[in-house]
Scaffold this motif. Structure first.
Motif, PDB file in Angstrom:
ATOM      1  N   LEU A  68       0.777  -1.165  -0.038  1.00 33.19           N
ATOM      2  CA  LEU A  68       0.142  -0.109  -0.020  1.00 33.19           C
ATOM      3  C   LEU A  68       0.800   1.109  -0.079  1.00 33.19           C
ATOM      4  CD1 LEU A  68      -3.088  -0.636   2.194  1.00 33.19           C
ATOM      5  CD2 LEU A  68      -3.068  -0.480  -0.127  1.00 33.19           C
TER       6      LEU A  68
ATOM      7  N   SER B 212       2.197  -2.124 -13.444  1.00 36.86           N
ATOM      8  CA  SER B 212       0.984  -3.113 -12.768  1.00 36.86           C
ATOM      9  C   SER B 212       1.007  -4.413 -13.731  1.00 36.86           C
ATOM     10  CB  SER B 212      -0.361  -2.276 -13.263  1.00 36.86           C
ATOM     11  OG  SER B 212      -1.537  -2.782 -13.402  1.00 36.86           O
TER      12      SER B 212
ATOM     13  N   ALA C 228       4.782   4.113 -13.496  1.00 41.80           N
ATOM     14  CA  ALA C 228       3.856   3.176 -12.849  1.00 41.80           C
ATOM     15  C   ALA C 228       3.713   1.861 -13.381  1.00 41.80           C
ATOM     16  CB  ALA C 228       2.363   3.778 -12.927  1.00 41.80           C
TER      17      ALA C 228
ATOM     18  N   TYR D 197       1.563  -1.011  -8.471  1.00 43.87           N
ATOM     19  CA  TYR D 197       0.157  -1.267  -8.312  1.00 43.87           C
ATOM     20  C   TYR D 197      -0.028  -3.026  -8.151  1.00 43.87           C
ATOM     21  CZ  TYR D 197      -0.749   3.476  -9.339  1.00 43.87           C
ATOM     22  OH  TYR D 197      -0.625   4.879  -9.523  1.00 43.87           O
ATOM     23  N   ASN D 198      -1.235  -3.072  -7.384  1.00 44.62           N
ATOM     24  CA  ASN D 198      -1.621  -4.586  -7.418  1.00 44.62           C
ATOM     25  C   ASN D 198      -0.802  -5.932  -7.207  1.00 44.62           C
ATOM     26  OD1 ASN D 198      -0.997  -5.331 -10.491  1.00 44.62           O
ATOM     27  ND2 ASN D 198      -2.770  -3.624 -10.504  1.00 44.62           N
ATOM     28  N   ALA D 199      -0.787  -6.787  -7.984  1.00 44.62           N
ATOM     29  CA  ALA D 199       0.048  -7.793  -7.828  1.00 44.62           C
ATOM     30  C   ALA D 199       1.749  -7.519  -7.922  1.00 44.62           C
ATOM     31  CB  ALA D 199      -0.128  -8.999  -8.681  1.00 44.62           C
TER      32      ALA D 199
ATOM     33  N   ARG E 210       5.437   4.174  -8.972  1.00 46.88           N
ATOM     34  CA  ARG E 210       4.217   3.538  -8.162  1.00 46.88           C
ATOM     35  C   ARG E 210       3.861   2.194  -8.773  1.00 46.88           C
ATOM     36  NH1 ARG E 210       0.026   7.887  -7.099  1.00 46.88           N
ATOM     37  NH2 ARG E 210       1.504  10.002  -7.078  1.00 46.88           N
TER      38      ARG E 210
ATOM     39  N   ARG F  86       2.873  -6.225  -4.863  1.00 50.82           N
ATOM     40  CA  ARG F  86       3.215  -7.550  -3.782  1.00 50.82           C
ATOM     41  C   ARG F  86       4.446  -8.206  -4.489  1.00 50.82           C
ATOM     42  NH1 ARG F  86      -0.930 -11.699  -5.334  1.00 50.82           N
ATOM     43  NH2 ARG F  86       0.832 -11.893  -7.047  1.00 50.82           N
TER      44      ARG F  86
ATOM     45  N   GLN G 110       1.973   1.929  -3.580  1.00 52.14           N
ATOM     46  CA  GLN G 110       0.946   2.304  -4.621  1.00 52.14           C
ATOM     47  C   GLN G 110       0.962   3.842  -4.366  1.00 52.14           C
ATOM     48  OE1 GLN G 110      -3.066   1.593  -4.082  1.00 52.14           O
ATOM     49  NE2 GLN G 110      -3.305   2.283  -2.285  1.00 52.14           N
ATOM     50  N   GLN G 111       1.307   4.426  -3.343  1.00 50.70           N
ATOM     51  CA  GLN G 111       0.985   5.668  -3.002  1.00 50.70           C
ATOM     52  C   GLN G 111       2.084   6.446  -3.796  1.00 50.70           C
ATOM     53  OE1 GLN G 111       0.917   7.044   1.056  1.00 50.70           O
ATOM     54  NE2 GLN G 111      -0.287   5.183   1.573  1.00 50.70           N
TER      55      GLN G 111
ATOM     56  N   SER H 164      -1.173   3.141  10.384  1.00 50.98           N
ATOM     57  CA  SER H 164      -2.315   2.344   9.793  1.00 50.98           C
ATOM     58  C   SER H 164      -2.168   0.834   9.624  1.00 50.98           C
ATOM     59  CB  SER H 164      -2.759   2.895   8.310  1.00 50.98           C
ATOM     60  OG  SER H 164      -1.943   2.432   7.395  1.00 50.98           O
ATOM     61  N   ARG H 165      -1.080   0.204   9.996  1.00 45.66           N
ATOM     62  CA  ARG H 165      -0.736  -1.199  10.002  1.00 45.66           C
ATOM     63  C   ARG H 165      -1.261  -1.865  10.962  1.00 45.66           C
ATOM     64  NH1 ARG H 165      -0.982  -2.141   5.698  1.00 45.66           N
ATOM     65  NH2 ARG H 165      -1.905  -0.115   5.640  1.00 45.66           N
ATOM     66  N   PRO H 166      -2.136  -3.056  10.349  1.00 38.09           N
ATOM     67  CA  PRO H 166      -2.493  -3.955  11.463  1.00 38.09           C
ATOM     68  C   PRO H 166      -1.607  -4.494  12.422  1.00 38.09           C
ATOM     69  CG  PRO H 166      -2.559  -4.959   9.185  1.00 38.09           C
ATOM     70  CD  PRO H 166      -2.149  -3.752   9.190  1.00 38.09           C
TER      71      PRO H 166
END
Lengths: 579, 226
Positions: free
Chosen positions: B33, B95, B93, B144-146, B142, B149, B36-37, B173-175
């Protein structure tokens, strides 16, 4: 699927159901069926809410079988929103249930008598119609709760919310999902208003006594379906991207491309798009209790692009909002809060509204100054106004074109009265061609199937040649019309685009189901036949080349950041139907 | 397709003199995340996109051809990564393949690329193509998506430049699960406590910092996969 159920809502003594053999409509399913019936039986110049219009509900050709991802259901009529012929389709459990009971179509027809509202119940014992005035003005989620104790949670329900009952031009028909929630919607074109005009609140389909449809050539069917599934699972989009992120994975990409309509199509990039991304949405669903980022909208779906969205405390908020919904209520309205958008999505489903039309309408209202861009609470209140039918709500519920007219604005992003979806046609001009020329009004799915290069629809297209947007759009529209008839989800298109063996497996699955020897040419012929019927219907309804245009301001006002305008010549737009 | 090549040496040890926040984290994909920013990367010279990806970052071969299906440079869709040039201040970017008709339209050198020819890099004028740039510069990236990851570990291994407030907001904001994978955190060589509640970024300057992952853990994991 060899019979048609007709419900004459104007029969003496109350609505009457009759069954008849499929007859001349044999070989038609989904959009092929709805278009054929509307073309043959509905006068093109009729009023969409008048007695001459009919509502046709048709499962796809493969629905109810063991074929993967084949649960799409089409609804067709003359549209109250666009005045054109309309086909709108959804997932959910309805198509499979109707198909397993043998129904190729359910047709609501005739003139409603009086104000009574009816419920239709279909099971393996037949059809019953009951007065259901206790269901009047129930929104969809409340309706489902009321039906649950009576029919259980295993049935499928096809219903309208309050918007459909009020015959609003933006009203949808809901279909329940596997969790018995009314989350899947035939959204576009105001089909819910036609159901409302017939006085039918819901159709309860109980297929518990019916079995999965048997293929004519079972062993071959099993083999080809296995290859089809392997192809879907192995593809980067259908096997990885969509299950992980859903359709909202497109937000970042369209924003990056400068084709993400922002502030009622004023700009092409939204500075807070990262707060709306599919990546963030998926993380929310993964980390929150009860959230589910990978979920099928009907049983037997391999792609599983759907999801369940919960709040921070684990309470259900809505199904995972689709890309178009996140955009229409999000960047288009300057709202960057995914939880607020999930709430708006829920309310759209609850009242029975198309999320694209509703979001675009709110964007128009924001530009008109009704509320400020970015006002999430204000947007939520506007949807409540629609659902409750206040005077302002009645205007908004009539769609973006009517709302812009009422507020004296040119900026109504619509074609043939229907709101443009989530891709700015100035950046992606090929999409603009489809928006302009589709028989359905502005519709992103009209040219969605990307099988054109495999099907060789209308001959080979040289991808290196410049221009030719109309040619590509034509081929895509033909391919989509055919795919919309099968019941297969449009998303299978990505696997069959890249993998010839997966396309072959899909065609063979259809062939073995019906004992056919269909080829790609037959698929093309079906798509062309459907489009020709739709075009002819529209012409008789008064639509001509002048209606196959985008609003002028898309050709006049450059879109940032690329500063491009829509400049495809009219002559090219007019050539789309040269086949 | 997951990127599985062994990580090369970071191509820029000194990230334009910025302070470095060094982490040991077992799950670099959980930074996607942040990626992606948008973040910044140093580039030593004007080069093609392929040179940037392959020669500098280390994204080569099958992954480049099969998985990087959607690429934008300054908002323009890229078809040919040898023609696309990385210049000072550009925005890149990356993707995976995208769904929908528009997704197919945006695909690199795809069949439907004509439908977006107005925003294709090949149809836009290359400005300043003859500019000589000897000094290193930075670009915005940036993921993005896969792709975010898959390539998180690799980019973080090289080090990315981000603003301190964005970084602090990301960690906030991380869990809890994110911090269970965090083994150590050091700023300019000084250890910081690893518990979420204990993360104190008051030591960070107001401007940009370099976030870098120590990849011993990741390289060990990758070696076991190969």
């Amino acid at each position: 699927m060899d019979k048609i159920l007709r419900i004459n809502v104007g029969a003496p003594g109350g609505p009457k159901a009759t069954e008849e053999p499929i007859g001349d409509y044999a070989g038609m399913g989904g959009r092929g069926m709805t278009t054929s019936v509307v073309y043959k039986e509905v006068p093109p110049d009729c009023h969409p809410l008048g007695p001459e219009n009919k509502l046709v509900i048709a499962p796809g050709l493969m629905s109810g079988s063991a074929a993967s991802s084949s649960g799409r259901m089409s609804v067709g009529c003359k549209s109250p929103l666009s005045g054109t012929i309309k086909e709108s389709n959804a997932g959910g459990t309805g198509a499979q249930a109707l198909a397993r009971l043998g129904y190729a179509a359910v047709i609501l027809e005739g003139e409603r008598q009086g104000d009574d509202l009816y419920k239709v119940v279909i099971n393996d014992q037949g059809v019953t119609l009951e007065k259901a005035n206790d269901l009047k003005m129930l929104a969809n989620y409340d309706l489902i709760e009321k039906l649950k104790p009576v029919h259980g949670e295993k049935v499928s329900v096809i219903s309208i919310g309050t918007a459909g009952e009020m015959r609003m031009s933006n009203s949808s028909i809901a279909v329940t999902d596997p969790e018995f929630r009314p989350t899947r919607h035939c959204g576009r074109g105001g089909v819910g208003a036609v159901m409302g005009s017939k006085g039918i609140k819901c159709i309860v389909v109980d297929a518990s006594g019916a079995k999965t449809r048997k293929p004519v050539r079972p062993d071959e069917f099993k083999e080809s379906n296995k290859k089809f599934v392997e192809g879907l699972k192995g593809h980067a989009v259908t096997g990885q991207g969509l299950p992980a992120y859903g359709t909202n994975v497109l937000t970042n990409i369209l924003n990056e491309a400068g084709g993400y309509p922002t502030y009622n199509f004023r700009e092409g990039r939204y500075k807070h798009a990262q707060n709306l991304s599919g990546e963030l949405q998926a993380e929310n669903m993964k980390n929150r209790e009860g959230g589910q980022p990978t979920h099928g909208c009907h049983r037997g779906c391999i792609i599983q692009c759907s999801g369940i969205y919960t709040d921070k405390d684990g309470n259900y908020m809505s199904k995972q909002p689709e890309y178009e919904t996140v955009w229409s209520h999000g960047g288009n309205c300057g709202i960057d809060d995914l939880d607020a958008i999930a709430r708006l999505d829920y309310l759209d489903d609850h009242y029975g509204l198309d999320t694209i039309e509703m979001g675009v309408t709110i964007g128009v209202a924001m530009e008109a100054g009704v509320i400020e861009f970015g006002d999430a609470e204000g947007a939520i209140n506007l949807v409540h106004e629609v659902g409750k039918g206040t005077p302002l709500g009645r205007i908004l519920g009539a769609g973006a074109a009517t709302t812009a007219r009422c507020f004296g604005m040119e900026h109504a992003p619509v074609v043939k009265g229907q709101a443009l979806p989530a891709y700015d046609p100035r950046s992606v001009k090929g999409i603009g061609v489809t928006y302009a020329t589709s028989t359905q009004g502005a519709d992103h799915t009209a040219g969605y199937a990307v099988t054109a290069n495999i099907l060789k629809v209308g001959g080979d297209v040289d991808p290196l040649q410049t221009g030719g947007q109309a040619e590509l759009s034509r081929n895509l529209q033909i391919a989509t019309a055919a795919l919309d008839s099968t019941g297969f989800c449009l998303f299978v298109a990505f696997a069959i685009l890249d993998q010839g063996e997966t396309f072959e497996a899909m065609v063979q699955t259809i062939n073995h189901m019906y004992g056919l020897d269909m080829t790609g040419d037959d698929v093309v012929a079906l798509g062309q036949k459907i489009l020709k019927m739709e075009k002819e219907f529209n012409e008789k309804a008064g639509f001509g080349p002048a209606h196959d245009r985008l609003p002028r301001y898309f050709s006049r006002e450059p879109l940032a950041p690329h500063n491009v305008v829509f400049d495809v010549p009219d002559k090219e737009l007019d050539s789309v139907y040269n086949f | 397709m997951t990127y599985t090549a062994k990580y090369p040496e970071p191509y820029y040890r000194d990230m334009l003199g910025l302070p470095v926040l060094m982490l040991e984290h077992e799950a670099p994909e959980q930074f996607s995340l942040l990626l992606q920013q948008g973040f910044f990367m140093p580039v030593p010279r004007i080069c093609s996109l392929r040179e940037f990806l392959c020669e500098l970052v280390g994204v080569c071969g099958v992954y480049t051809e099969k998985s990087l299906q959607t690429i934008f440079l300054d908002g323009s869709a890229v078809d040919d990564i040898d023609q696309a040039m990385i210049r000072p201040g550009c925005r890149l970017a990356l993707s995976a393949a995208m769904p929908g008709l528009v997704g197919a339209t945006m695909r690199r050198d795809g069949f439907l690329k004509r439908m977006r020819e107005g925003i294709s890099l090949s149809s836009r004028r290359e400005e300043g193509s003859d500019i000589q740039q000897d000094a290193s510069f930075r670009i915005q990236v940036r993921l993005y998506n896969a792709v975010g990851r898959d390539l998180a570990g690799l980019f973080l291994h090289h080090g990315i430049m981000v603003s301190s407030p964005d970084l602090a907001e990301f960690f906030k904001s991380r869990p809890d699960s994110f911090f269970r994978h965090l083994r150590s955190i050091r700023f300019q060589g000084t250890s910081l406590p690893v518990q979420q509640s204990g993360l104190d970024f008051s030591c960070l300057p107001q401007g940009d910092v370099v976030l870098r992952l120590a990849m011993e853990l990741e390289n060990r994991k990758q070696q076991s996969q190969l």
